[in-house]
Scaffold this active site. Structure first.
Site, mmCIF file in Angstrom:
data_model
loop_
_atom_site.group_PDB
_atom_site.id
_atom_site.type_symbol
_atom_site.label_atom_id
_atom_site.label_comp_id
_atom_site.label_asym_id
_atom_site.label_seq_id
_atom_site.Cartn_x
_atom_site.Cartn_y
_atom_site.Cartn_z
ATOM 1 N N LYS A 201 0.866 -1.177 0.000
ATOM 2 C CA LYS A 201 0.000 0.000 0.000
ATOM 3 C C LYS A 201 0.901 1.224 0.000
ATOM 4 C CE LYS A 201 -3.650 2.375 2.591
ATOM 5 N NZ LYS A 201 -4.129 2.718 3.958
ATOM 6 N N HIS A 220 -6.362 2.526 14.443
ATOM 7 C CA HIS A 220 -6.715 1.160 14.045
ATOM 8 C C HIS A 220 -5.578 0.216 14.380
ATOM 9 C CE1 HIS A 220 -4.114 2.477 10.781
ATOM 10 N NE2 HIS A 220 -3.989 1.209 10.403
ATOM 11 N N ASP A 222 -3.783 -3.238 12.461
ATOM 12 C CA ASP A 222 -3.746 -3.793 11.103
ATOM 13 C C ASP A 222 -4.374 -5.181 11.070
ATOM 14 O OD1 ASP A 222 -2.453 -1.517 10.252
ATOM 15 O OD2 ASP A 222 -0.451 -2.413 10.211
ATOM 16 N N HIS A 276 -2.573 2.330 16.238
ATOM 17 C CA HIS A 276 -1.804 3.452 15.687
ATOM 18 C C HIS A 276 -2.696 4.289 14.771
ATOM 19 C CE1 HIS A 276 -1.495 0.129 12.836
ATOM 20 N NE2 HIS A 276 -1.232 0.994 11.876
#
Length: 334
Positions: A201, A220, A222, A276
């Site tokens: 990404k 969020h 991961d 994070h």
């Protein structure tokens, strides 16, 4: 369908020194209010070239249990390979809009392609970021349709980086396995083995007139097993710790490693996925290149049986990775 890209909104907002309402976070999320200012968090830094493997196992396991994030240096990926990866990604995002839109996401493409929104956001809020997703490994999972043709060296730079990255990820999986008393190969095998998908990404966070009010990516963890990330030099990564949001110190040519949800699940909670988020900058463009190491969609992930017993009963359900992703993106209970 015409989509408003954040890059275009940033150009307009710059002239009026304000941002659209949908980018303004609630007070409990606004960086100006919620960041512990004046402190840069020095997350553990691990020298991967250390010849003492037992020491590396201990350091990686401790960082993954207590922090869920660490940085690795002397990791074996040449500085030049990282420089080229950054250069071609930057060149892609500096192309005219119509060039980038040739690989825009579609309902059929799923997550791959150039885009802006990723998951459902509370109250219709938006992150100050555009992105590009595409798989870089294994060859059977790659669809070059979603790789930029321009700049011409894009493919070569990404393939070189993917090749070098696999050595780093194999080491990390081994150390994480040994760190919870498993055999060296077990954690990687449990997350997909040689079918493990490497999803690149590129995040592009253009300058934002009101960085005090906006976020690039909201808080969020991961969905991946591991995330291996290259940032550019513009500060932006923040980690939640002890009730506060902290900036994470930038180290040139280091790789930032996030423990993701699947490793937390497989380890039955011994390792912790890191919470994070990303802030944005008033003058500068921030970019980052996370690679998410993901199980194949049909692969089922649950706590490894050796790590479950009467004292440590299973804390997570087993489910196919694609079902986990669906629930997480749609804010449904797991």
């Amino acid at each position: 369908m015409e989509v408003d890209r954040v890059q275009a909104i940033a150009s307009l907002s710059e002239q009026i020194d304000t941002i659209p309402l949908e980018f303004i976070r609630s007070e409990n999320e606004q960086p100006a209010i919620t960041t512990l200012h004046g402190v840069v968090l020095e997350v553990p830094v691990i020298n991967l070239s250390d010849s003492d493997e037992d020491k590396l196992v201990e350091l990686v396991a401790e960082a993954s249990k207590k922090w869920g994030i660490f940085q690795v240096v002397n990791h074996g990926i040449p500085d030049e390979a990282i420089r080229k990866l950054i250069e071609v990604g930057k060149e892609f995002f500096e192309l005219p809009k119509e060039d980038k839109e040739t690989i825009a996401k579609t309902p059929e493409s799923g997550i791959e392609g150039y885009g802006t929104s990723l998951q459902k956001e509370v109250d219709g809020k938006k992150g100050w970021v555009d992105h590009l997703f595409h798989r870089i490994w294994p060859p059977s999972a790659i669809n070059y349709k979603y790789w930029p043709k321009n700049p011409p060296s894009y493919r070569e730079a990404n393939e070189e980086y993917a090749e070098k990255l696999r050595d780093v990820s194999d080491k990390l999986f081994k150390y994480l396995s040994l760190g919870v008393g498993l055999e060296g190969h077990e954690l990687k095998a449990a997350t997909g083995g040689d079918d493990l998908i490497y999803m690149m990404k590129i995040n592009y966070y253009p300058p934002c007139p009101r960085p005090d009010l906006a976020l690039g990516v909201v808080a969020h963890t991961d969905m991946s097993s591991l995330t291996i990330l290259v940032p550019n030099e513009v500060q932006g990564l923040q980690v939640f710790r002890d009730g506060y949001w902290y900036d994470v110190k930038y180290i040139p040519n280091a790789l930032i490693i996030h423990i993701g949800d699947q490793i937390e699940i497989l380890s039955n909670g011994k390792y912790k996925a890191v919470l994070h988020r990303t802030t944005v900058n008033k003058e500068k463009t921030r970019m980052s290149w996370p690679v998410f190491l993901e199980p194949p969609p049909e692969h089922e992930v649950g706590p490894i049986s050796k790590l479950v017993n009467e004292e440590n009963p299973s804390k997570y359900k087993s489910k196919k990775f694609k079902d986990y992703v669906y629930c997480k993106l749609n804010k449904l209970p797991q």
